[in-house]
Each structure stands twice: as structure tokens, then as C-alpha cells.
Design a protein around this motif. Structure first.
Motif, mmCIF file in Angstrom:
data_model
loop_
_atom_site.group_PDB
_atom_site.id
_atom_site.type_symbol
_atom_site.label_atom_id
_atom_site.label_comp_id
_atom_site.label_asym_id
_atom_site.label_seq_id
_atom_site.Cartn_x
_atom_site.Cartn_y
_atom_site.Cartn_z
ATOM 1 N N SER A 32 40.020 37.567 48.513
ATOM 2 C CA SER A 32 41.072 38.314 49.006
ATOM 3 C C SER A 32 40.287 39.582 49.980
ATOM 4 O O SER A 32 39.086 40.048 49.288
ATOM 5 C CB SER A 32 41.972 39.188 48.106
ATOM 6 N N ASN A 33 41.073 39.997 50.720
ATOM 7 C CA ASN A 33 40.307 41.326 51.568
ATOM 8 C C ASN A 33 40.001 42.468 50.620
ATOM 9 O O ASN A 33 38.868 43.217 50.892
ATOM 10 C CB ASN A 33 40.983 41.689 52.790
ATOM 11 N N ARG A 34 40.752 42.907 49.674
ATOM 12 C CA ARG A 34 40.521 43.910 48.646
ATOM 13 C C ARG A 34 39.326 43.518 48.093
ATOM 14 O O ARG A 34 38.375 44.419 47.704
ATOM 15 C CB ARG A 34 41.730 43.697 47.846
ATOM 16 N N ILE A 35 39.314 42.473 47.494
ATOM 17 C CA ILE A 35 37.796 42.223 46.652
ATOM 18 C C ILE A 35 36.687 42.101 47.484
ATOM 19 O O ILE A 35 35.581 42.809 47.312
ATOM 20 C CB ILE A 35 37.965 40.835 45.770
ATOM 21 N N ALA A 36 36.901 41.420 48.597
ATOM 22 C CA ALA A 36 35.536 41.274 49.455
ATOM 23 C C ALA A 36 35.124 42.402 50.109
ATOM 24 O O ALA A 36 33.943 42.903 50.062
ATOM 25 C CB ALA A 36 35.958 40.248 50.619
ATOM 26 N N SER A 37 35.900 43.338 50.503
ATOM 27 C CA SER A 37 35.664 44.587 51.047
ATOM 28 C C SER A 37 35.180 45.582 50.059
ATOM 29 O O SER A 37 34.384 46.466 50.464
ATOM 30 C CB SER A 37 36.823 45.169 51.932
ATOM 31 N N PHE A 38 35.438 45.464 48.763
ATOM 32 C CA PHE A 38 35.020 46.223 47.851
ATOM 33 C C PHE A 38 33.397 45.692 47.159
ATOM 34 O O PHE A 38 32.496 46.532 47.170
ATOM 35 C CB PHE A 38 35.893 46.262 46.676
ATOM 36 N N LEU A 96 33.886 35.585 41.441
ATOM 37 C CA LEU A 96 34.222 35.668 40.135
ATOM 38 C C LEU A 96 35.172 36.821 39.882
ATOM 39 O O LEU A 96 36.198 36.376 39.292
ATOM 40 C CB LEU A 96 32.880 35.899 39.183
ATOM 41 N N VAL A 97 34.924 37.971 40.600
ATOM 42 C CA VAL A 97 35.670 39.084 40.166
ATOM 43 C C VAL A 97 37.046 38.633 40.779
ATOM 44 O O VAL A 97 38.272 38.975 40.186
ATOM 45 C CB VAL A 97 35.161 40.358 40.947
ATOM 46 N N ALA A 98 37.183 38.248 41.884
ATOM 47 C CA ALA A 98 38.392 37.573 42.819
ATOM 48 C C ALA A 98 39.101 36.671 41.607
ATOM 49 O O ALA A 98 40.441 36.775 41.652
ATOM 50 C CB ALA A 98 38.271 36.983 43.959
ATOM 51 N N SER A 99 38.389 35.546 41.148
ATOM 52 C CA SER A 99 39.108 34.648 40.508
ATOM 53 C C SER A 99 39.643 35.359 39.045
ATOM 54 O O SER A 99 40.805 35.090 38.743
ATOM 55 C CB SER A 99 38.071 33.556 39.952
ATOM 56 N N SER A 100 38.868 36.345 38.651
ATOM 57 C CA SER A 100 39.482 36.919 37.247
ATOM 58 C C SER A 100 40.736 38.011 37.605
ATOM 59 O O SER A 100 41.366 38.293 36.697
ATOM 60 C CB SER A 100 38.126 38.000 36.774
ATOM 61 N N GLU A 101 40.830 38.562 39.017
ATOM 62 C CA GLU A 101 41.876 39.265 39.221
ATOM 63 C C GLU A 101 42.983 38.557 39.696
ATOM 64 O O GLU A 101 43.980 39.217 40.426
ATOM 65 C CB GLU A 101 41.522 40.250 40.306
ATOM 66 N N GLY A 102 42.828 37.334 39.744
ATOM 67 C CA GLY A 102 43.918 36.358 40.263
ATOM 68 C C GLY A 102 44.057 36.764 41.838
ATOM 69 O O GLY A 102 45.206 36.440 42.462
ATOM 70 N N GLU A 103 42.977 36.893 42.477
ATOM 71 C CA GLU A 103 42.718 36.964 43.963
ATOM 72 C C GLU A 103 41.935 35.977 44.538
ATOM 73 O O GLU A 103 41.137 36.559 45.663
ATOM 74 C CB GLU A 103 42.522 38.291 44.402
ATOM 75 N N LEU A 104 41.641 34.856 44.148
ATOM 76 C CA LEU A 104 41.004 33.853 44.667
ATOM 77 C C LEU A 104 41.827 32.729 44.954
ATOM 78 O O LEU A 104 42.680 31.823 44.465
ATOM 79 C CB LEU A 104 39.979 33.239 43.656
ATOM 80 N N GLN A 109 42.509 51.774 37.697
ATOM 81 C CA GLN A 109 42.258 50.446 38.511
ATOM 82 C C GLN A 109 40.828 50.176 39.178
ATOM 83 O O GLN A 109 39.817 49.396 38.933
ATOM 84 C CB GLN A 109 43.056 50.001 39.320
ATOM 85 N N LEU A 110 40.432 51.441 39.829
ATOM 86 C CA LEU A 110 39.151 51.461 40.556
ATOM 87 C C LEU A 110 38.000 51.237 39.354
ATOM 88 O O LEU A 110 36.930 50.803 39.713
ATOM 89 C CB LEU A 110 39.105 52.749 41.249
ATOM 90 N N GLY A 111 38.389 52.238 38.359
ATOM 91 C CA GLY A 111 37.394 52.204 37.272
ATOM 92 C C GLY A 111 37.097 51.113 36.553
ATOM 93 O O GLY A 111 35.751 50.556 36.630
ATOM 94 N N ARG A 112 38.139 50.250 36.364
ATOM 95 C CA ARG A 112 37.975 49.032 36.059
ATOM 96 C C ARG A 112 37.191 48.051 36.648
ATOM 97 O O ARG A 112 36.398 47.690 36.126
ATOM 98 C CB ARG A 112 39.564 48.369 35.636
ATOM 99 N N MET A 113 37.723 47.892 37.848
ATOM 100 C CA MET A 113 37.156 46.880 38.924
ATOM 101 C C MET A 113 35.671 47.463 39.074
ATOM 102 O O MET A 113 34.905 46.395 39.158
ATOM 103 C CB MET A 113 37.977 47.082 40.196
ATOM 104 N N GLY A 114 35.332 48.559 39.076
ATOM 105 C CA GLY A 114 33.920 49.067 39.452
ATOM 106 C C GLY A 114 33.087 48.729 38.199
ATOM 107 O O GLY A 114 32.042 48.264 38.365
ATOM 108 N N GLY A 115 33.773 48.790 37.083
ATOM 109 C CA GLY A 115 32.942 48.678 36.043
ATOM 110 C C GLY A 115 32.591 47.101 35.738
ATOM 111 O O GLY A 115 31.595 46.639 35.544
ATOM 112 N N LYS A 116 33.587 46.200 36.063
ATOM 113 C CA LYS A 116 33.614 45.016 36.002
ATOM 114 C C LYS A 116 32.382 44.414 37.110
ATOM 115 O O LYS A 116 31.412 43.613 36.829
ATOM 116 C CB LYS A 116 34.626 44.151 36.273
#
Ligand code: ASP
Length: 449
Positions: free
Chosen positions: A311-317, A426-434, A91-98
Motif C-alpha cells: 500500500s502507498n501508506r506502508i511504502a511511503s513510510f 513484511l510490514v505490509a503483510s502484517s498490517e493487512g496491506e499487501l 499507531q505511528l509508534g507501533r508501526m515505527g517500532g515494527k
């Protein structure tokens, strides 16, 4: 007497609830007062004139110090919480890549935009040669000597900390981020035994955000003082021969802000950019006042989480990595500044040179810290890449760029911050976390400062 009156206005501005308007008013007031009371000013007694400038200088520096103070604990705690909440390393790799893809895409677009604008507007071609020779070169050479190591290899190795504690102590954010990302992944992978560490960093994050709220009480006098001192010191006269250069950069920044980011938000996330920009208005103003995307980071995180619905998860990353790596405005600025120098010194700007400038401006801006003038210091890397230019030969031209840089730096820092917020949304939106209910419903927003 005048200083007292302005202080009274500032205090009055600071008393209401909608603090972002107060910050904007404070910036405008600072600019006007800076024009009115330039540094040095013959019409005032030396004592009062000295006192006014010193006083505001102290307030401005104090504000920058205080927000910078929370950056390292915030980056570490938010990244560890963010990375460990991403779960397994896939998951981390996927998110990092994005995230990396978006960062590089935006920097690539902005580098090409910069090249197009610089070749079209030719900002350097009207510079008189005598100005290039007489500009103050000594300070510049000193500054450039302090520039980060210029070889690509060294740039790469400096990203890996020899001792993470040393990087932490020196607030060297790139190695800190590399270590924290790896450490966060390790914490996540050890399951139950990593829980106490995550709990600890969650508490550290929450408490540091609280501290940020306290520091932001100083935002209004802080940005007022910074705007005042900047304009009082540099004045608006510096635009002289550089107005085409300044215009080229400002046009590029506006295109990013009002065309590129909005289109990306609309087509990739079905998001109205105005909602995002309104949500981050305090971060925009603090970025403008401080010219530092790192110092703005605590406010950026607060705005994105409390108002943009990320989300906190996306913002803090995304936001800490963005403040360090993603410098779209700086990339464009470096391309324009280097082409400006070539034009000013009548060095031919060939297509292959443009290609190298575009590529190395991306590298140099990734290496630039989120602090004032970092972009101008790292153009040394780009200049080196296109030939063995002796820095001191170009020092006259570089001195001209320094004379005007603070104001442009304030503007590009705004765009750097907005760029990372665009990616986070954009990342939050694509992860369903917006959380669109929060983003689109201004009444639900909580005050950030
Ligand atoms: N001051 C900018 C920032 O903090 C970097 C630059 O000089 O372009 O984002």
C-alpha cells in the motif's frame, strides 16, 4: 564509428516495452565495452578515445543528477503522506517500532554473518606487506578527512536538524527524515486543519512520481554509461590480491539475497521471494548502475506500489526511512573490511574486538548516506572504535579497498535496496496491506519505467 554502432544498439534496446530487460542488457553491454575500451586506451586516437569516455561520462552523470533531483521532494512528500495516514501517534509508534525492529534485526544478522565469513575466509591474511606500503595513500587520507564526524555523540546530534530548511537544501537525508516524521505526526494530530497540508503533499508526491517516470526514459543509456565508465576506469585487474576479499563480500551478499531475505519472507509473511524480486527488478538494476540507494528510491517506491502490491501508506513510510537507515549490506561490508584490514596489518582479531566491530558497523552503516562509497568512508567510525588507529598508518590498506570498491558498492547497494523492500513487504503483510492479487499476478503489473 564503433561508438555510433553502440548507440544504435542502445536506441534499439530502448524502444520495446519490457524495459527491465533492456536495462540488464545495457549493464552487460556496458561491462563488456568497458573491458574492451579501458581508460586510457593506446589503440585509439586520443580524440576519439577521449570523446567516447567523455560522452558516456556525461550521460551517466546526467542520469544520476536527474534521479537525485527528485529524491528530496519525494522523501518529504511521501513521508508526510505516509505518516499522516497512519493516524494517531500510537499507531505511528507501533508501526515505527515494527519497522525499526526489522531494520535492526537484519543489520544485526548481516553483521554477524560478515564476522563469521571474514574469520573463516581470512581475506586479509594473504596480502603482501609491500603492497600495503606502496598503495596510494594521499587520496585516501583526503577522502577520510571528508568523512562524517567520528564521535558517536556528534553522529547522534547531527540527526536533529538545527534548521530543517538548511538540511533540505543540503539534501541531508537523516535530519530531513527526523524532521519530516515529527512534522507528519503533528499534521496528523491537528485533525481538520491539517488537511490542506496533506492534500498539498499528496499532490507533490503524485507529480514527483510522474517526474520520475520521465527521468526513467534515460534509464537504459544511463546505466549503460555508468557500467561502462566504471569498468573502463577500474578494469578487472584490480581484483588481483583482493579476490578473496571480494569473494567474501559477494558470498555474504548472496547469502542475504538468496537465503536470509527469502526465509524471512516465507516464514514471516508466506511470500514467495521471487515474486518480490521480479516486482522490483528495475529498482535492482538501477541500484546496481548508480550505487546509490537514495537515488534509486523513486524507482523503488514505484515498483513496490505498482507491482509488489504494497500500500502507498506502508511504502511511503518504510522505503524512505529504509533508504536512509537500513543498510544491511553496508553493515556486513564494514565488518568484513575492518577485519580484512586488521588481518592485513597482522593485528590480532580478538573476540572483544569482533564484538565492537559488529556493534559499531551497525552504527556506522546507519550513519552512512545512500550514496556511492558511503560505506567505505564511514569505516573510519568503526576503526576509531577499536583503538586509536592512525588512519594514515592504515591508508595503504584502505587505498587497496578503494581500488576495488565501486564494483562491490554496486552489489551491496542492490542488497540494501532489496533489504528495505523485504521489510516493506513484511510490514505490509502484517498490517493487512499487501495486495497479494497484484504481487502474484504478473499480468496485472504496470510498467515502472
Ligand atoms: N552505496 C551504498 C548505498 O547507497 C552505501 C554503501 O556505500 O555501502 O546503499
Amino acid at each position: 564509428m564503433r561508438a555510433k554502432a553502440f548507440w544504435l544498439i542502445l536506441v534499439a534496446l530502448g524502444l520495446g516495452t519490457k524495459r527491465h530487460w533492456h536495462i540488464l542488457a545495457a549493464i552487460l553491454l556496458g561491462v563488456v565495452l568497458g573491458i574492451y575500451l579501458p581508460y586510457p586506451n593506446q589503440s585509439l586516437q586520443p580524440d576519439s578515445y577521449y570523446f567516447i569516455h567523455q560522452l558516456f561520462d556525461v550521460v551517466g552523470q546526467l542520469f544520476i543528477r536527474l534521479i537525485t533531483m527528485v529524491v528530496v521532494p519525494l522523501v518529504v512528500s511521501s513521508l508526510i503522506v505516509g505518516v499522516s495516514s497512519l493516524g494517531d501517534s500510537r499507531q505511528l509508534g507501533r508501526m515505527g517500532g515494527k519497522v525499526l525492529f526489522y531494520f535492526l534485526l537484519l543489520m544485526g544478522i548481516s553483521a554477524l554473518l560478515g564476522a563469521g565469513l571474514a574469520l573463516w575466509m581470512e581475506p586479509g591474511s594473504q596480502i603482501q606487506q609491500n603492497v600495503l606500503m606502496t598503495a596510494d595513500a594521499a587520496t585516501i587520507i583526503r577522502e577520510l578527512q571528508n568523512a562524517p564526524s567520528q564521535s558517536l555523540q556528534a553522529l547522534f546530534f547531527n540527526m536533529i536538524p538545527r534548521n530543517p530548511m538548511e538540511s533540505l537544501a543540503q539534501a541531508d537525508l537523516v535530519p530531513v527524515i527526523v524532521y519530516t516524521l515529527l512534522f507528519g505526526a503533528a499534521v496528523a494530530s491537528v485533525g481538520e486543519s491539517g488537511k490542506p497540508i496533506i492534500n498539498f503533499f499528496e499532490s507533490l508526491f503524485t507529480a514527483t512520481m510522474k517526474l520520475t517516470d520521465w527521468v526513467m526514459i534515460l534509464a537504459v543509456p544511463g546505466v549503460f554509461s555508468l557500467a561502462f565508465i566504471t569498468v573502463a576506469k577500474s578494469g578487472l585487474g584490480v581484483f588481483g590480491q583482493l579476490w578473496v576479499y571480494a569473494l567474501t563480500i559477494l558470498m555474504g551478499l548472496l547469502i542475504q539475497l538468496f537465503i536470509i531475505f527469502p526465509l524471512m519472507l516465507k516464514f514471516l509473511g508466506k511470500i514467495n521471494f521471487m515474486n518480490v524480486y521480479r516486482a522490483i527488478s528495475e529498482a535492482i538494476m538501477v541500484a546496481f548502475g548508480t550505487a546509490s540507494s537514495s537515488a534509486t528510491l523513486p524507482i523503488t517506491i514505484a515498483c513496490m506500489e505498482r507491482r509488489a502490491g504494497v500500500s502507498n501508506r506502508i511504502a511511503s513510510f518504510v522505503l524512505p526511512t529504509g533508504a536512509t537507515i537500513n543498510k544491511t549490506a553496508t553493515t556486513m561490508f564494514e565488518v568484513i573490511a575492518v577485519i580484512f584490514l586488521l588481518q592485513a596489518y597482522q593485528i590480532e582479531v580478538t573476540p572483544d574486538k569482533v564484538g565492537i566491530i559488529v556493534l559499531f558497523s551497525i552504527v556506522a552503516s546507519i550513519g552512512a548516506a545512500g550514496v556511492p562509497s558511503a560505506g567505505l568512508i564511514t569505516i573510519a567510525i568503526v576503526l576509531n572504535s577499536i583503538g586509536h588507529f592512525q588512519m594514515d598508518l592504515l591508508a595503504g590498506g584502505i587505498a587497496m579497498l578503494w581500488s576495488i570498491d565501486r564494483v562491490l558498492d554496486m552489489c551491496r547497494t542492490v542488497v540494501n535496496v532489496v533489504s528495505s523492500c523485504t521489510v516493506a513487504t513484511l510490514v505490509a503483510s502484517s498490517e493487512g496491506e499487501l495486495n497479494r492479487d497484484i504481487l502474484n499476478n504478473h499480468d496485472a503489473w504496470t510498467e515502472v519505467v
